[in-house]
Design an enzyme around this catalytic site. Structure first.
Site, PDB file in Angstrom:
ATOM      1  N   LEU A   1       0.881  -1.262  -0.083  1.00 21.02           N
ATOM      2  CA  LEU A   1       0.106  -0.120   0.056  1.00 21.02           C
ATOM      3  C   LEU A   1       0.747   1.069  -0.016  1.00 21.02           C
ATOM      4  O   LEU A   1       1.159   2.062   1.088  1.00 21.02           O
ATOM      5  CB  LEU A   1      -0.801  -0.002   1.253  1.00 21.02           C
ATOM      6  CG  LEU A   1      -1.943   1.123   1.339  1.00 21.02           C
ATOM      7  CD1 LEU A   1      -2.698   1.310   0.135  1.00 21.02           C
ATOM      8  CD2 LEU A   1      -2.948   0.905   2.570  1.00 21.02           C
ATOM      9  N   HIS A   2       1.174   1.458  -1.327  1.00 27.24           N
ATOM     10  CA  HIS A   2       2.234   2.831  -1.327  1.00 27.24           C
ATOM     11  C   HIS A   2       1.621   4.122  -1.136  1.00 27.24           C
ATOM     12  O   HIS A   2       0.341   4.194  -1.188  1.00 27.24           O
ATOM     13  CB  HIS A   2       3.081   2.412  -2.398  1.00 27.24           C
ATOM     14  CG  HIS A   2       2.662   2.293  -3.771  1.00 27.24           C
ATOM     15  ND1 HIS A   2       2.350   3.560  -4.626  1.00 27.24           N
ATOM     16  CD2 HIS A   2       2.033   1.212  -4.510  1.00 27.24           C
ATOM     17  CE1 HIS A   2       1.820   3.130  -5.700  1.00 27.24           C
ATOM     18  NE2 HIS A   2       1.363   1.844  -5.580  1.00 27.24           N
ATOM     19  N   SER A   3       2.157   5.229  -1.545  1.00 22.38           N
ATOM     20  CA  SER A   3       1.542   6.581  -1.455  1.00 22.38           C
ATOM     21  C   SER A   3       0.528   6.960  -2.177  1.00 22.38           C
ATOM     22  O   SER A   3      -0.523   7.465  -1.821  1.00 22.38           O
ATOM     23  CB  SER A   3       2.897   7.373  -1.523  1.00 22.38           C
ATOM     24  OG  SER A   3       3.494   7.435  -2.871  1.00 22.38           O
TER      25      SER A   3
END
Length: 109
Positions: free
Chosen positions: A14-16
């Protein structure tokens, strides 16, 4: 209390970018919304720092919770963001591997 479970499918977790989309949608909810792992204290889903601090990795399941009028609808829309992010990630992974989604479609018989 309404609750949903989502799986992080992105190979980078779950990246930016998807986290920011998620937090933006959660911030519009009129009630408290939390996200977290099952065995841990959840974080405020309206906090980008909290969501990124989860450091959710590929394959992890997370629990979304909300309570109040419209909680079911809010959680449905937040789950849709995960589904869209997972689908978008799958498409980009296929493109990076030189495979188009149409190549995966069953041929007309």
């Amino acid at each position: 209390m309404a609750e949903r479970h989502v799986r992080v499918e992105s190979h980078v977790g779950l990246h930016s970018r998807p986290a920011a989309e998620f937090v933006k949608a959660a911030a519009q909810a009129p009630m408290e919304v939390t996200i977290g792992r099952f065995a841990e204290v959840p974080v405020n889903a309206k906090s980008i720092l909290g969501v990124l601090a989860l450091d959710a990795r590929t394959g992890e399941q997370l629990r979304l919770c909300a309570e109040g009028d419209g909680a079911e609808e809010v959680l449905d829309s937040l789950c849709a963001i995960f589904t869209e992010a997972n689908a978008s990630n799958a498409s980009s992974e296929l493109a990076g591997a030189g495979v188009a989604e149409q190549d995966l479609a069953e041929p007309n018989a």
